[in-house]
Design a protein around this motif. Structure first.
Motif, short mmCIF file in Angstrom:
data_model
loop_
_atom_site.label_atom_id
_atom_site.label_comp_id
_atom_site.label_asym_id
_atom_site.label_seq_id
_atom_site.Cartn_x
_atom_site.Cartn_y
_atom_site.Cartn_z
N LEU A 37 -53.83 12.81 11.80
CA LEU A 37 -53.24 12.76 13.13
C LEU A 37 -53.29 11.35 13.71
CD1 LEU A 37 -54.62 16.10 14.62
CD2 LEU A 37 -52.25 15.63 13.95
N ARG A 38 -54.40 10.67 13.49
CA ARG A 38 -54.55 9.30 14.03
C ARG A 38 -53.53 8.36 13.40
NH1 ARG A 38 -54.10 5.39 16.25
NH2 ARG A 38 -55.64 3.87 17.02
N ASP A 41 -50.06 9.18 14.57
CA ASP A 41 -49.90 8.70 15.94
C ASP A 41 -49.59 7.21 15.97
OD1 ASP A 41 -50.06 9.17 18.84
OD2 ASP A 41 -51.86 7.93 18.76
N ALA A 63 -48.73 17.74 14.54
CA ALA A 63 -48.28 16.35 14.54
C ALA A 63 -46.90 16.17 15.14
CB ALA A 63 -48.30 15.80 13.11
N LEU A 66 -45.56 13.13 17.54
CA LEU A 66 -46.23 11.85 17.32
C LEU A 66 -45.22 10.82 16.80
CD1 LEU A 66 -49.59 12.99 15.68
CD2 LEU A 66 -49.13 12.49 18.09
#
Length: 266
Positions: A37-38, A41, A63, A66
């Motif tokens: 996810l990071r 993003d 997700a 993003l």
């Protein structure tokens, strides 16, 4: 499991991975999910690798919206040829997948020892091997190996896990030395106990092996050597991974970023 209050998730630092492809293993939950996810993003197209098809689908749904995207890739990392092939063309590789079994050495099943070493050491080697030609070709790449405080310290009853993490440290350093002339960095991130399902599943084994009730495992085993008496959040580990992928870490390679709450300060 009784635990201190969760620490607030860190505020993400700026990171632009637009146009980059990242691969994260063990992405369906815990640290891997947070890393996927990071990086998404930050704009990366993330190949999310795991055996858990349902978990990957849920991750892909989460997700949505993003800057990047998460592409589920169902894969058992004991299929080493498939693992190497999955890494072809990636710019960022996060070797995170892991498993744990807590047993004294004389009771440790040899087949389980073999599986742990396959998933946590041999598979990262094959994934790095698959990723490097593309990284070398473009003169840029980031390899982040999610190691552990157990890559730097041993604990009783975890022979396979400790052996695998110590091996991963050496593999990471070798990749750093070979990759440096090609603009590729390789580092380890070394957390202590993280609030993940993998840690939750250890509680019963730890209680039985140490001969204590389950409710005492957190304070008397998991956090005994940590000066900071709490579990680490997956998002904190993901932020360390993100740091190592950013331009400010271009000179950081062949090292271990330790997130152990003071464990190794003893």
């Amino acid at each position: 499991m009784t635990a201190p209050p969760a620490f607030p998730a860190p505020h993400p630092s700026p990171l632009d991975l637009g146009g980059r492809t990242a691969l994260v293993t063990g992405a369906a939950g815990g640290i891997g999910r947070a890393c996927a996810l990071r990086l998404a993003d930050a704009g990366a197209k993330v190949r999310a690798v795991d055996r858990d098809a349902g978990g990957l689908e849920a991750l892909a749904e989460e997700a949505h919206g993003l800057a990047g995207a998460v592409e589920p890739h169902v894969l058992d990392l004991t299929d080493l040829d498939a693992a190497e092939l999955a890494a072809v063309g990636t710019d960022v590789l996060v070797n995170n997948a892991g498993l744990q079994l807590v047993r004294p050495i004389e009771e440790f099943p040899p087949d389980a020892f073999h599986t742990v070493l396959t998933v946590m050491l041999e598979a990262p080697f094959r994934l790095i091997r698959g990723a490097l030609p593309h990284m070398y070709g473009q003169g840029w790449g980031r390899i982040v190996n999610v190691s552990s405080v157990h890559g730097l310290r041993a604990s009783a009853y975890k022979s396979a896990y400790v052996a695998a993490k110590h091996g991963l440290e050496g593999l990471s350093k070798t990749a750093a030395l070979e990759g440096a002339p090609h603009g590729v960095t390789s580092n380890c991130v070394n957390p202590a106990y993280v609030r993940t399902p993998l840690v939750e599943r250890q509680i019963a084994d730890q209680a039985r092996t140490h001969g204590i009730p389950e409710e005492r495992v957190l304070s008397e085993v998991l956090l005994q050597d940590s000066a900071v008496k709490r579990l680490i959040e997956p998002e904190e580990v993901a932020e360390a991974v993100a740091y190592l992928c950013g331009p400010q870490a271009s000179f950081v390679t062949g090292t271990s970023l330790v997130l152990d709450g003071g464990w190794t300060a003893h």
